[in-house]
Design an enzyme around this catalytic site. Structure first.
Site, PDB file in Angstrom:
ATOM      1  N   LYS A  92       0.854  -1.191   0.000  1.00 28.15           N
ATOM      2  CA  LYS A  92       0.000   0.000   0.000  1.00 28.15           C
ATOM      3  C   LYS A  92       0.883   1.231   0.000  1.00 28.15           C
ATOM      4  CE  LYS A  92      -3.907   2.194   0.282  1.00 28.15           C
ATOM      5  NZ  LYS A  92      -3.485   2.941  -0.938  1.00 28.15           N
ATOM      6  N   GLN A 113       7.170   3.792   3.899  1.00 26.50           N
ATOM      7  CA  GLN A 113       5.762   3.393   3.938  1.00 26.50           C
ATOM      8  C   GLN A 113       5.544   2.109   4.745  1.00 26.50           C
ATOM      9  OE1 GLN A 113       3.839   5.540   1.527  1.00 26.50           O
ATOM     10  NE2 GLN A 113       2.188   5.037   2.916  1.00 26.50           N
ATOM     11  N   LYS A 116       5.421   3.296   8.342  1.00 25.37           N
ATOM     12  CA  LYS A 116       4.280   4.210   8.507  1.00 25.37           C
ATOM     13  C   LYS A 116       2.971   3.415   8.559  1.00 25.37           C
ATOM     14  CE  LYS A 116       4.145   7.605   5.499  1.00 25.37           C
ATOM     15  NZ  LYS A 116       3.802   8.461   4.340  1.00 25.37           N
ATOM     16  N   LYS A 128       5.387   1.696  -3.090  1.00 28.73           N
ATOM     17  CA  LYS A 128       5.301   3.050  -3.660  1.00 28.73           C
ATOM     18  C   LYS A 128       5.560   2.954  -5.146  1.00 28.73           C
ATOM     19  CE  LYS A 128       4.753   7.379  -2.405  1.00 28.73           C
ATOM     20  NZ  LYS A 128       4.001   7.927  -1.268  1.00 28.73           N
ATOM     21  N   GLY A 167      -2.697   8.343  -4.237  1.00 34.80           N
ATOM     22  CA  GLY A 167      -2.041   9.552  -4.734  1.00 34.80           C
ATOM     23  C   GLY A 167      -0.786   9.908  -3.954  1.00 34.80           C
ATOM     24  N   ASP A 168      -0.046  10.852  -4.479  1.00 34.76           N
ATOM     25  CA  ASP A 168       1.103  11.483  -3.825  1.00 34.76           C
ATOM     26  C   ASP A 168       1.338  12.755  -4.648  1.00 34.76           C
ATOM     27  OD1 ASP A 168       3.361  10.765  -1.683  1.00 34.76           O
ATOM     28  OD2 ASP A 168       4.401  11.674  -3.356  1.00 34.76           O
ATOM     29  N   THR A 211      -4.423  13.616   5.290  1.00 31.57           N
ATOM     30  CA  THR A 211      -3.008  13.776   5.645  1.00 31.57           C
ATOM     31  C   THR A 211      -2.804  15.068   6.423  1.00 31.57           C
ATOM     32  OG1 THR A 211      -2.510  12.610   3.592  1.00 31.57           O
ATOM     33  CG2 THR A 211      -0.659  13.624   4.749  1.00 31.57           C
ATOM     34  N   ASN A 242      -2.185  19.170  -1.682  1.00 36.71           N
ATOM     35  CA  ASN A 242      -3.185  18.497  -0.855  1.00 36.71           C
ATOM     36  C   ASN A 242      -2.862  18.571   0.639  1.00 36.71           C
ATOM     37  OD1 ASN A 242      -3.665  15.591   0.544  1.00 36.71           O
ATOM     38  ND2 ASN A 242      -5.447  16.210  -0.640  1.00 36.71           N
ATOM     39  N   SER A 379      -6.843   5.860   3.744  1.00 36.54           N
ATOM     40  CA  SER A 379      -6.846   4.922   2.610  1.00 36.54           C
ATOM     41  C   SER A 379      -7.211   3.513   3.101  1.00 36.54           C
ATOM     42  CB  SER A 379      -5.471   4.869   1.950  1.00 36.54           C
ATOM     43  OG  SER A 379      -5.290   5.927   1.038  1.00 36.54           O
TER      44      SER A 379
END
Ligand code: NDP
Ligand code: 2IT
Length: 447
Positions: A92, A113, A116, A128, A167-168, A211, A242, A379
């Site tokens: 993820k 990630q 996290k 990622k 997204g990123d 976020t 964002n 998410s």
């Protein structure tokens, strides 16, 4: 083998195997340094080669993305998906579209990630992806053709129980929509294969805000532990995407005054406090530049170039743009100006030297792994809603997000205390995130 040697050997191997990938080296070094006391206490992790396996992705896919612009010219970009670790669940993590993207950036983000996602307490592995495609100045049609071409290959590697991108930087609702449509068409499946979807077709309320809101929730929790709050504080935020926009929104709701925002060209300083409706119009509706803000805000100033943003006097700094945007000199200036807290909305925005300055000067420093985990947490909640085929209310999703951020704060502080570095949230986040992944890897055998 002594823990220090294990860590040094693993790091040497990372340098040797991944030459030139400086951001990945930086992310790995920070984590490995934190893990020495953990490996000292847990020789079983050393015996099972947990660290050596953690720093090597399970799978890396690199592929060509050919597409045609509106004038009929051909372009070829490069895209990546690094499926780093699946001990806790399907891979993820987001997809980043930015011209600076190369394997070293995707690996650093994928590695971060893992820990996290572990901190969120949800069942998600780490991954990622992204591309060196630059969406700036491209029409909607061009972005659509690029997204469709990328997904035509990516769809072979992902799936709702395999790998779930989101997204990123450079990937928001528009791009997720185009990619989702192409996945659905090729696979003939309407599933939760991507998160950050539109609210009418499987997206979760609060994912857009998550976020930025999550960042402010966790910093607020840390301030509260010191008997303080955002109310009346002056806050510098960098970026204007964002994360920056919704961090600003939540700070303002809690009574703080945000005085800066930026993009890759420069920053604005508004001593009256940022007018967020104007920023949302410029950035989200018109896809414009932050410099346009000063046209209608007479007391605001625009400065070309980003580095000066941290010279602005503030109580709290929230870097929300990109990696290594806040260096040692900036951290020293913030400390001199009386900054009491820094929270990383972006991934790794503070250089290691900047982080050291904050730690040495007892500035509350919340690292990205903990502080920006709210996005991927919601998410995870979107995946849960997709599996249930039931949407949650805004209030429910927001309450869950807040609960997750408070728990991350608690677990991170406790891990730091338990391993002898109270108040060091960098070590705390790395340790708390690692323990869960390491135990799962141990239980699942040598895979
Ligand atoms: P956006 O694309 O929405 O916004 C990115 C912002 O950062 C823009 O203002 C952009 O300016 C600026 N920026 C990007 N690259 C650079 C650069 N090289 N130098 C200076 N400024 C730059 O992205 P997000 O807000 O989603 O992401 C921001 C950060 O937060 C990233 O580090 C991302 O990894 C992290 N993050 C995002 C999450 C999410 O849910 N979206 C979750 C957790 C972390 P410009 O328009 O000029 O490019
Ligand atoms: O860095 C991140 O955590 C993200 N870009 C969000 C990832 C996600 O899967 O929501």
């Amino acid at each position: 083998m002594a823990a220090k040697t294990t860590v040094q050997d693993a790091y040497d191997q990372v340098l040797k195997r991944n030459p030139g990938e400086t951001e990945f080296h930086q992310a790995v070094k920070e984590v490995l340094d934190s893990l020495v006391p953990v490996l000292d206490r847990h020789p079983e992790y050393v015996r099972a080669g947990i660290v050596d396996r953690l720093v090597e992705p399970e799978r890396q896919v690199i592929f060509r993305v050919p597409w045609q612009d509106d004038k009929g010219n051909f372009h070829v970009n490069r895209a990546f998906r690094v499926e780093f670790n699946s001990a806790l669940g399907p891979y993820k993590g987001g997809l980043r579209f930015h011209p600076t993207v190369y394997l070293g950036i995707i690996k650093f983000l994928g590695f971060e990630q893992i820990l996290k996602n572990s901190l969120t307490g949800l069942m998600m592995g780490g991954g990622k992806g992204g591309s060196d495609f630059d969406p700036k100045g491209r029409s909607d049609d061009e972005v659509m053709r690029f997204c469709q071409s990328l997904m035509t290959e990516l769809c072979r590697h992902i799936g709702p129980d395999t790998d779930v991108p989101a997204g990123d930087i450079g990937v928001g609702g528009r791009e997720i929509g185009f990619m989702f449509g192409q996945y659905k068409r090729i696979r003939n499946e309407f599933t939760g294969v991507l998160t950050g979807k539109g609210l009418d077709w499987g997206g979760s309320l609060v994912r857009t805000e998550a976020t930025g809101y999550g960042l402010v929730y966790i910093v607020d929790e840390a301030l509260k532990a010191q008997g303080k709050s955002f109310d009346g504080l002056t806050v510098s935020v960098s970026g204007s995407g964002n994360v920056a926009i919704f961090a600003t929104e939540k700070v303002q709701e809690l009574g703080g005054k945000v005085v800066t925002l930026s993009d890759s060209n420069g920053y604005v300083y508004d001593p009256d406090g940022i007018d967020l409706d104007a920023v949302k119009r410029i950035k989200l509706v018109e896809r414009g530049r932050i410099r346009e803000y000063v046209n209608a805000h007479k007391n605001a100033q625009y400065t070309e170039g980003c580095s000066g943003i941290w010279d602005v006097k503030c109580d709290v700094a929230l870097p929300c743009a990109t990696q290594n945007e806040l260096d040692e000199a900036a951290a020293k200036t913030l400390v001199t100006n009386g900054c009491i807290a820094a929270g990383e909305g972006a991934n790794m925005p503070c250089t290691p030297e900047a982080a050291d300055v904050f730690l040495e000067n007892k500035v509350l420093f919340l690292p990205g792994k903990a502080a920006n985990a709210g996005g991927v947490a919601v998410s995870g909640l979107e995946m849960a809603q997709n599996s249930q085929r039931l949407p949650w209310t805004f209030e429910k999703a927001d309450a869950e997000l807040k609960k997750i951020m408070v728990t991350i704060y608690k677990n991170t502080s406790e891990a730091a205390r338990e391993y002898g570095c109270e108040g060091n949230f960098v070590a705390g986040a790395n340790i708390a995130g690692f323990l869960k992944v390491a135990n799962a890897m141990l239980a699942q055998g040598l895979v």
